[in-house]
Design an enzyme around this catalytic site. Sequence first.
Site, PDB file in Angstrom:
ATOM      1  N   GLY A 122      46.361  50.277  36.930  1.00  0.00           N
ATOM      2  CA  GLY A 122      47.243  51.003  38.282  1.00  0.00           C
ATOM      3  C   GLY A 122      46.495  50.184  39.363  1.00  0.00           C
ATOM      4  N   GLU A 123      46.020  50.822  40.276  1.00  0.00           N
ATOM      5  CA  GLU A 123      45.506  50.166  41.587  1.00  0.00           C
ATOM      6  C   GLU A 123      44.153  50.831  41.732  1.00  0.00           C
ATOM      7  OE1 GLU A 123      46.810  47.368  42.856  1.00  0.00           O
ATOM      8  OE2 GLU A 123      44.973  47.568  43.584  1.00  0.00           O
ATOM      9  N   SER A 124      43.025  50.095  41.577  1.00  0.00           N
ATOM     10  CA  SER A 124      41.769  50.794  41.492  1.00  0.00           C
ATOM     11  C   SER A 124      41.420  51.350  42.829  1.00  0.00           C
ATOM     12  CB  SER A 124      40.690  49.744  40.893  1.00  0.00           C
ATOM     13  OG  SER A 124      40.692  48.575  41.721  1.00  0.00           O
TER      14      SER A 124
ATOM     15  N   CYS B 127      42.162  47.738  32.428  1.00  0.00           N
ATOM     16  CA  CYS B 127      42.656  47.212  33.592  1.00  0.00           C
ATOM     17  C   CYS B 127      41.832  47.791  34.814  1.00  0.00           C
ATOM     18  CB  CYS B 127      44.183  46.874  33.876  1.00  0.00           C
ATOM     19  SG  CYS B 127      44.559  45.776  34.870  1.00  0.00           S
TER      20      CYS B 127
ATOM     21  N   ARG C 273      38.115  41.510  40.529  1.00  0.00           N
ATOM     22  CA  ARG C 273      39.578  42.015  40.729  1.00  0.00           C
ATOM     23  C   ARG C 273      40.401  40.832  40.848  1.00  0.00           C
ATOM     24  NH1 ARG C 273      40.829  45.340  45.323  1.00  0.00           N
ATOM     25  NH2 ARG C 273      42.582  45.986  44.125  1.00  0.00           N
TER      26      ARG C 273
ATOM     27  N   ILE D  85      48.254  42.273  33.504  1.00  0.00           N
ATOM     28  CA  ILE D  85      48.969  42.357  34.817  1.00  0.00           C
ATOM     29  C   ILE D  85      47.910  42.364  35.854  1.00  0.00           C
ATOM     30  CG2 ILE D  85      50.555  43.846  36.090  1.00  0.00           C
ATOM     31  CD1 ILE D  85      51.318  45.220  33.433  1.00  0.00           C
ATOM     32  N   ARG D  86      47.855  41.538  36.739  1.00  0.00           N
ATOM     33  CA  ARG D  86      46.702  40.990  37.859  1.00  0.00           C
ATOM     34  C   ARG D  86      45.472  41.808  37.486  1.00  0.00           C
ATOM     35  NH1 ARG D  86      47.967  44.724  41.613  1.00  0.00           N
ATOM     36  NH2 ARG D  86      49.555  45.732  40.487  1.00  0.00           N
TER      37      ARG D  86
ATOM     38  N   HIS E 144      46.374  45.682  28.969  1.00  0.00           N
ATOM     39  CA  HIS E 144      46.987  47.073  28.782  1.00  0.00           C
ATOM     40  C   HIS E 144      47.237  47.265  27.451  1.00  0.00           C
ATOM     41  CE1 HIS E 144      47.880  48.133  33.158  1.00  0.00           C
ATOM     42  NE2 HIS E 144      47.628  46.916  33.472  1.00  0.00           N
TER      43      HIS E 144
ATOM     44  N   GLU F  97      48.101  49.957  26.353  1.00  0.00           N
ATOM     45  CA  GLU F  97      49.173  51.136  26.243  1.00  0.00           C
ATOM     46  C   GLU F  97      50.680  50.590  26.445  1.00  0.00           C
ATOM     47  OE1 GLU F  97      47.406  50.242  28.703  1.00  0.00           O
ATOM     48  OE2 GLU F  97      48.377  50.716  30.569  1.00  0.00           O
TER      49      GLU F  97
END
Length: 199
Positions: free
Chosen positions: A47-49, A79, A108, A136-137, A172, A174
């Site tokens: 997600g977004e850390s 991630c 990051r 993903i990023r 990821h 998942e």
Amino acid sequence: MPTIGVLALQGAFNAHAQALRQLNADVREIRLPQDLDGVDGVVLPGGESTTMSQLLLSSGVFDVLTQRIADGLPALGTCAGLILLAKQVLDARPDQVSCSVLNVTVRRNGYGRQIDSFEADIAITGLETPFTAVFIRAPIIEEVGNGVEILAMHDGAPVAVASQNVLAASFHPELTSDVRFHELFLHMISSGSTARGAR
Ligand code: GLN
């Protein structure tokens, strides 16, 4: 069957829950500190850390989660989840917190702009055939410290690592229908350690 807490503050937690349920684990979504009571393992999703860091602090989950993992609770981070477990995070927001329970340095968004999202088939220790990893990023693992085993490499960088009770990937697992990485986590829980050397 183990009860696995999936941190459900933000990000791709549903896909983790699905993969774990497919493997017959009991899944509990973690939003409050008391949700961690009695879990046998915990997943920190992608997600977004930065956002997750803020929500971890405002929910009060951060301190309990950090203590439980430091005390040996098995944890899987993917991630952004890897970022939240890492001892050192480069290019982090200054107020961003980390549980600091995995002896690695991550940067990051370390794969750069051109290839900020990609897929690669990688060999992972413990899996017999390659695994399609979705990045993903993703953070890049720049350094691996003492006590951390590298389970997979891609393009010269570690992309999956394990220490005593922590398993983490910069990709990821998942987001494909392949549940073998989650199976590895469950196996590591039942055998008492995520590090191969200690199994
Ligand atoms: N770039 C995100 C971060 O730094 C991680 C991306 C992800 O989890 N897919 O938090």
